[in-house]
Scaffold this active site. Structure first.
Site, short mmCIF file in Angstrom:
data_model
loop_
_atom_site.label_atom_id
_atom_site.label_comp_id
_atom_site.label_asym_id
_atom_site.label_seq_id
_atom_site.Cartn_x
_atom_site.Cartn_y
_atom_site.Cartn_z
N ARG A 121 50.30 26.98 34.17
CA ARG A 121 50.92 27.58 33.06
C ARG A 121 51.85 28.38 33.10
O ARG A 121 52.08 29.62 32.34
CB ARG A 121 49.29 28.84 33.27
CG ARG A 121 49.33 29.08 34.60
CD ARG A 121 47.77 30.21 34.12
NE ARG A 121 47.81 30.91 35.90
CZ ARG A 121 47.52 31.92 35.71
NH1 ARG A 121 47.65 32.70 35.31
NH2 ARG A 121 47.29 33.06 37.53
N SER A 149 48.16 36.31 30.85
CA SER A 149 47.80 35.20 31.88
C SER A 149 48.04 33.65 31.90
O SER A 149 48.35 32.49 32.45
CB SER A 149 46.14 35.19 31.73
OG SER A 149 45.41 35.94 32.41
N GLU A 151 39.97 33.98 17.96
CA GLU A 151 40.69 32.30 17.89
C GLU A 151 40.59 31.98 16.77
O GLU A 151 42.35 31.64 16.29
CB GLU A 151 40.00 31.67 19.08
CG GLU A 151 40.28 32.14 19.81
CD GLU A 151 39.36 33.39 20.97
OE1 GLU A 151 38.55 34.14 20.03
OE2 GLU A 151 39.77 34.49 22.29
N PHE A 160 38.63 28.95 24.97
CA PHE A 160 37.93 29.58 23.98
C PHE A 160 38.30 29.23 22.52
O PHE A 160 38.48 29.48 21.65
CB PHE A 160 38.98 31.33 24.23
CG PHE A 160 38.54 31.97 24.88
CD1 PHE A 160 37.62 32.02 25.78
CD2 PHE A 160 39.57 33.12 25.80
CE1 PHE A 160 36.95 32.88 26.80
CE2 PHE A 160 38.68 33.87 26.77
CZ PHE A 160 37.58 33.63 27.20
N HIS A 182 43.87 27.92 32.03
CA HIS A 182 42.45 28.26 33.04
C HIS A 182 41.32 26.76 32.49
O HIS A 182 40.36 27.01 32.50
CB HIS A 182 41.72 29.71 33.03
CG HIS A 182 42.70 30.94 33.21
ND1 HIS A 182 43.80 30.85 32.50
CD2 HIS A 182 42.31 31.01 33.92
CE1 HIS A 182 44.62 32.26 32.68
NE2 HIS A 182 44.38 32.12 34.19
N ASP A 235 36.63 33.41 38.19
CA ASP A 235 37.07 33.35 36.94
C ASP A 235 35.38 33.27 36.50
O ASP A 235 34.91 34.01 35.13
CB ASP A 235 38.03 32.72 36.31
CG ASP A 235 39.51 33.75 36.83
OD1 ASP A 235 39.50 34.47 36.93
OD2 ASP A 235 40.96 32.71 36.10
N GLN A 286 34.67 30.45 31.50
CA GLN A 286 36.00 30.73 31.44
C GLN A 286 36.82 29.61 31.64
O GLN A 286 37.33 29.08 31.43
CB GLN A 286 37.26 32.02 32.46
CG GLN A 286 36.25 33.01 33.06
CD GLN A 286 36.70 33.46 31.17
OE1 GLN A 286 37.31 33.99 30.03
NE2 GLN A 286 35.18 34.26 30.65
N ARG A 302 45.19 27.36 36.45
CA ARG A 302 45.53 28.81 36.42
C ARG A 302 45.70 28.71 38.20
O ARG A 302 47.50 29.56 38.84
CB ARG A 302 44.11 29.00 36.64
CG ARG A 302 44.06 31.19 37.48
CD ARG A 302 42.11 31.17 38.02
NE ARG A 302 42.59 32.92 38.32
CZ ARG A 302 42.70 33.05 38.81
NH1 ARG A 302 42.57 31.96 40.28
NH2 ARG A 302 42.64 34.63 39.70
#
Length: 369
Positions: free
Chosen positions: A150, A177, A198, A223, A247, A255, A259, A305
């Site tokens: 990421r 993030s 989103e 998401f 993630h 998390d 998530q 992540r």
């Protein structure tokens, strides 16, 4: 001749400091500043072939010849004089300043800093493409260092923005993030915060795409399920969308399950004519961000992540639709295929099998679709 402060004893009355700016301001002029005798001789020939006002700046002092007689010096060109293939900084010089740039590169090298050196002998027209590419150089990483993919996405996106002014970025209020905040810091006028909406994130990216921009939209992969209908319709309407979901997978640990994107690969693979990419390290991530910029339709990059060891050098190529053979004995008993996090697990498994005398081939299937 006798240009710049370099002329020393001749004194300030003889030091031309404003000549380059002065001649560059002349309409349709050509301005050349060679650093050695070879390039000077070649550029005199180019001047004979050039119409309009052309200007050659020469120096008083003697300097080492840098180029062989076979080198070509087209008007509007430049020369890459030094590069390690893993450069930390770019130094650009012309004439006398090129020799100073080479000295500076030696000093930096002694401190472990690798410098690319470019001879910008053609001041006008200038080799803008080379300089812009150097300014927006894609990040490179040392094999073995631990970097989250990421983070590499953010690094590469910011670098891409320096090369291509059509690149814009959007995020769903998790840019710290997904690391799209790297782009936001570099190009605040081309970054759009869409907050926790989103569907609007994808809708806005679609609109920007239709207007000719290269829109990169990022959020947590989990998401994107909220915007799936918009992604599906984007494919049907022929939009070019570049999506990044971070993630992903159970790997995110603390998390929590809300998530953890588990269905994202299957979800985006099901979109007509989509491209799905899952890099395992920072180097491949940075390369695949570049490939996404060149790819039409819906493209999706899955990032993780946690930090993982860099597996590839900066020279490796990662075409869409490709894969990498990461380990093979020439007499393999089994093949392990992984992508992203699972590639690192495959490598661990290969080590365990090897201890039992079982030879494993390991393939990085970074291009899922």
């Amino acid at each position: 001749s006798h240009s710049g402060v370099e002329i020393g004893a001749d004194g300030p009355s003889q030091m031309a400091l404003e000549d380059l700016a002065m001649i560059r301001a002349v309409h349709a002029s050509t301005v050349l500043y060679p650093a050695d005798a070879t390039s000077t001789a070649a550029l005199v020939q180019r001047m004979a072939e050039t119409s309009g006002i052309s200007y050659l700046r020469t120096t008083r002092g003697a300097y080492p010849v840098l180029y062989s007689a076979s080198e070509q010096f087209p008007v509007g060109g430049s020369k890459l004089l030094r590069s390690s293939g893993n450069d930390d900084v770019t130094l650009v010089g012309a004439g006398v300043t090129l020799h100073e740039a080479l000295k500076a590169a030696d000093i930096l090298d002694a401190d472990g800093i690798h410098a690319r050196v470019i001879d910008c002998y053609s001041i006008k027209p200038i080799d803008a493409e080379t300089l812009l590419t150097a300014a927006g150089e894609f990040p490179s990483y040392t094999v073995g260092e631990k970097v989250a993919t990421r983070k590499a996405y953010g690094d590469a996106l910011a670098a891409l923005g320096g090369i291509d002014p059509a690149v814009v970025a959007l995020d769903g209020e998790v840019s710290n993030s997904t690391h799209s905040d790297e782009f936001a810091k570099a190009f605040p006028g081309r970054f759009f915060e869409m907050y926790i909406a989103e569907q609007q994130l994808i809708a806005a990216a679609t609109g920007l795409s239709i207007r000719g921009y290269k829109a990169f939209a990022s959020t947590f992969a989990a998401f994107l399920t909220r915007a799936y209908d918009f992604i599906r319709m984007g494919s049907i309407t022929g939009a070019d969308l570049r999506l990044c979901g971070s993630h992903s997978g159970v790997e995110i640990g603390a998390d929590g399950p809300s998530q953890m994107a588990l269905e994202d690969l299957a979800m985006i693979r099901a979109v007509h004519a989509s491209t799905v990419l899952y890099p395992a390290d920072a180097t491949s991530t940075a390369a695949l961000v570049q490939r996404m910029a060149e790819t039409s339709g819906i493209s999706y990059l899955r990032t993780t992540r946690g930090t993982y060891p860099v597996l590839y050098s900066a020279s490796e190529q990662f075409p869409v639709g490709g894969s990498k053979l990461l380990r093979s004995s020439g007499n393999d008993d089994v093949t392990l295929v992984g992508a992203g996090v699972t590639l690192h697990e495959a490598l661990k498994a290969a080590d365990i099998l090897d201890a039992d005398g079982i030879q494993a081939r390991v393939i990085d299937c970074y291009s899922i679709k």
